[in-house]
Motif scaffolding. Structure first.
Motif, PDB file in Angstrom:
ATOM      1  N   VAL A 199     -58.364 102.301 -14.652  1.00  0.00           N
ATOM      2  CA  VAL A 199     -57.513 101.135 -14.444  1.00  0.00           C
ATOM      3  C   VAL A 199     -56.060 101.596 -14.432  1.00  0.00           C
ATOM      4  N   SER A 200     -55.247 100.975 -13.586  1.00  0.00           N
ATOM      5  CA  SER A 200     -53.835 101.345 -13.544  1.00  0.00           C
ATOM      6  C   SER A 200     -52.949 100.118 -13.740  1.00  0.00           C
ATOM      7  N   ARG A 201     -51.773 100.357 -14.265  1.00  0.00           N
ATOM      8  CA  ARG A 201     -50.724  99.358 -14.409  1.00  0.00           C
ATOM      9  C   ARG A 201     -49.394 100.005 -14.025  1.00  0.00           C
TER      10      ARG A 201
ATOM     11  N   GLY B 277     -65.644  99.524 -13.961  1.00  0.00           N
ATOM     12  CA  GLY B 277     -64.257  99.910 -13.722  1.00  0.00           C
ATOM     13  C   GLY B 277     -63.890 101.066 -14.629  1.00  0.00           C
TER      14      GLY B 277
ATOM     15  N   LYS C 134     -50.004  94.403 -12.913  1.00  0.00           N
ATOM     16  CA  LYS C 134     -50.960  94.999 -11.989  1.00  0.00           C
ATOM     17  C   LYS C 134     -50.188  95.779 -10.932  1.00  0.00           C
TER      18      LYS C 134
ATOM     19  N   GLY D 102     -61.951  94.466 -19.480  1.00  0.00           N
ATOM     20  CA  GLY D 102     -60.530  94.372 -19.729  1.00  0.00           C
ATOM     21  C   GLY D 102     -60.265  93.560 -20.983  1.00  0.00           C
TER      22      GLY D 102
ATOM     23  N   TYR E  36     -54.449  99.590  -7.334  1.00  0.00           N
ATOM     24  CA  TYR E  36     -54.330  98.195  -6.911  1.00  0.00           C
ATOM     25  C   TYR E  36     -53.536  98.051  -5.618  1.00  0.00           C
TER      26      TYR E  36
ATOM     27  N   CYS F 153     -61.387  90.021 -16.907  1.00  0.00           N
ATOM     28  CA  CYS F 153     -62.160  89.622 -15.721  1.00  0.00           C
ATOM     29  C   CYS F 153     -62.625  88.179 -15.824  1.00  0.00           C
TER      30      CYS F 153
END
Length: 442
Positions: free
Chosen positions: A323-325, A320, A72, A386, A77, A392
């Motif tokens: 989404v980022s990582r 959502g 994450k 996810g 985030y 989640c």
């Protein structure tokens, strides 16, 4: 030595700004059109390179099989963590491995009959204020409903009533301020006394004070009131700073649960309004199962078509949408090389529209989720909550809330929507446009 070439760079990057102008104009379309350049694509956010995964199979590999190489993080985030602290959603992997087992009892199935009762009663309370012929703003009404549900499932002790009321009143302003802090980079914007910042600061301070009071009460009495806060307090008592740990988890639950469920419920009502044959089939199921009463937790598995409508709604309009990582190690895929430290994005909105996974992807077709039609590939391609270890934790809580809200509303009311547009608004959550609806009693 790495011999895998980097993935292709998406066209349209401009000096200094990179792809930001395209992303700002049409963010949903921008991520969707990246699929034409391959399953992994590079973009530039200003002068900063980033990577976008554009196929569900590769996203699942990232989230499930290669999860140790991603954590994450990233622009989304990092901004949320600055406000919500180190809660379950925003914490890094090593913290998540410890936090999730501690938080899981709060979402145990044994708790859901009580949660569902609160959801049902809160929906009835909101709808009791409605009158035939009245035009109601659905988004605002559903935000009010989810604020009531979240606050009452979170805090049920009598001494927690002031905190629950404060949460319901303040969280819309907190969510709006958090969104702008995410969208505008740097530390300067939050310090400028814009109205959105003043509202955020005031409501955040009021909510923090109210939650600190009720957290102190729960920790002092050590009683189990059957609510989320009782579970969170018990889970965090061994933390170095239990008060702060409980607060981080509570504010994270609020940030994750309120706008998401409200938005999904409004999208579901909008889609039903535009597809009368789906509405007729859903109403027939509600009338047969509920026989005029409001739904409870035991009714959820008896409403399979309603569940299919909800899943198809989440496919088309996932809360959502982006989404980022962050890559924690060099990643060598056939699709291209991702260096350690790189920001990696994927868009469930775009991924749910890959035609080889979801035929006729723009068509609202709840029956694609029926047992005789749903395929393993399709189920794995659905990323509304996810996948893998970071899936989640509140997925059942959210879907239960949306199902009970829609079933309760449509059992009593026909909604004649007055909105002339269906264009979504990408914020932290993929929000529907303003949705006024004229009420007619069933």
């Amino acid at each position: 030595m790495n011999t895998i070439a980097p993935p292709p760079m998406a066209p349209g990057s401009v000096p200094v700004l990179g792809h930001i102008p395209h992303l700002a104009r049409t963010p949903l379309g921008f991520f969707q059109q990246l699929q034409r350049y391959g399953p992994l694509t590079r973009i530039r956010l200003g002068t900063h390179p980033a990577y976008v995964v554009t196929h569900p199979d590769l996203v699942r590999r990232m989230l499930v099989h290669d999860h140790k190489s991603f954590d994450k993080g990233g622009p989304l985030y990092d901004k949320v963590r600055a406000v919500t602290g180190n809660g379950l959603i925003t914490c890094p992997a090593h913290e998540h491995a410890r936090q999730r087992p501690l938080m899981q009892p709060a979402f145990h199935p044994a708790r859901f009959p009580r949660y569902a009762e609160i959801m049902r009663d809160s929906t009835a309370e909101v709808c009791e204020a409605w009158r035939p012929g009245q035009t109601v703003p659905l988004t605002q009404e559903l935000l009010r409903l989810t604020a009531l549900v979240t606050s009452r499932t979170l805090v049920s002790a009598p001494q927690g009533a002031p905190a629950a009321a404060q949460i319901a009143e303040s969280f819309p302003a907190i969510a709006q301020g958090l969104y702008w802090r995410m969208m505008i980079p740097g530390p300067v914007f939050p310090k400028i006394p814009f109205p959105v910042n003043r509202r955020f600061d005031r409501h955040f301070a009021l909510t923090r004070a109210a939650l600190d009071d009720v957290i102190t009460h729960y920790r002092t009495t050590e009683a189990d009131y059957g609510d989320l806060l009782s579970m969170v307090v018990a889970a965090c008592e061994e933390e170095p700073d239990p008060q702060e740990a409980v607060y981080d988890q509570v504010i994270t639950i609020l940030a994750a649960g309120m706008e998401t469920t409200a938005a999904t419920t409004v999208w579901m009502l909008r889609l039903l309004d535009r597809h009368p044959h789906v509405m007729a089939k859903l109403l027939a199921e509600l009338d047969e199962v509920l026989e005029g009463r409001l739904p409870g937790n035991d009714d959820i598995p008896r409403l399979p078509y309603t569940q299919n409508v909800l899943t198809e709604t989440l496919r088309l309009y996932p809360s959502g949408w982006l989404v980022s990582r962050v890559a924690t190690a060099d990643v060598h895929w056939d699709a291209g090389h991702i260096p350690a430290g790189a920001d990696v994005f994927f868009s469930p909105y775009a991924l749910h529209r890959v035609p080889e996974i979801f035929p006729d992807p723009e068509v609202f077709d709840p029956d694609r989720w029926s047992p005789e039609r749903a395929t393993t590939v399709q189920r794995q391609g659905f990323l509304g909550f996810g996948a893998g270890r970071r899936k989640c934790i509140g997925d059942t809580f959210g879907t239960t809330g949306a199902t009970i809200a829609v079933a309760s509303i449509l059992s009593r009311w026909r909604l004649h929507h007055q909105s002339s547009t269906s264009k979504p608004t990408p914020r932290i959550v993929l929000m529907p446009p303003p949705t006024p609806a004229v009420l007619e009693a069933r």
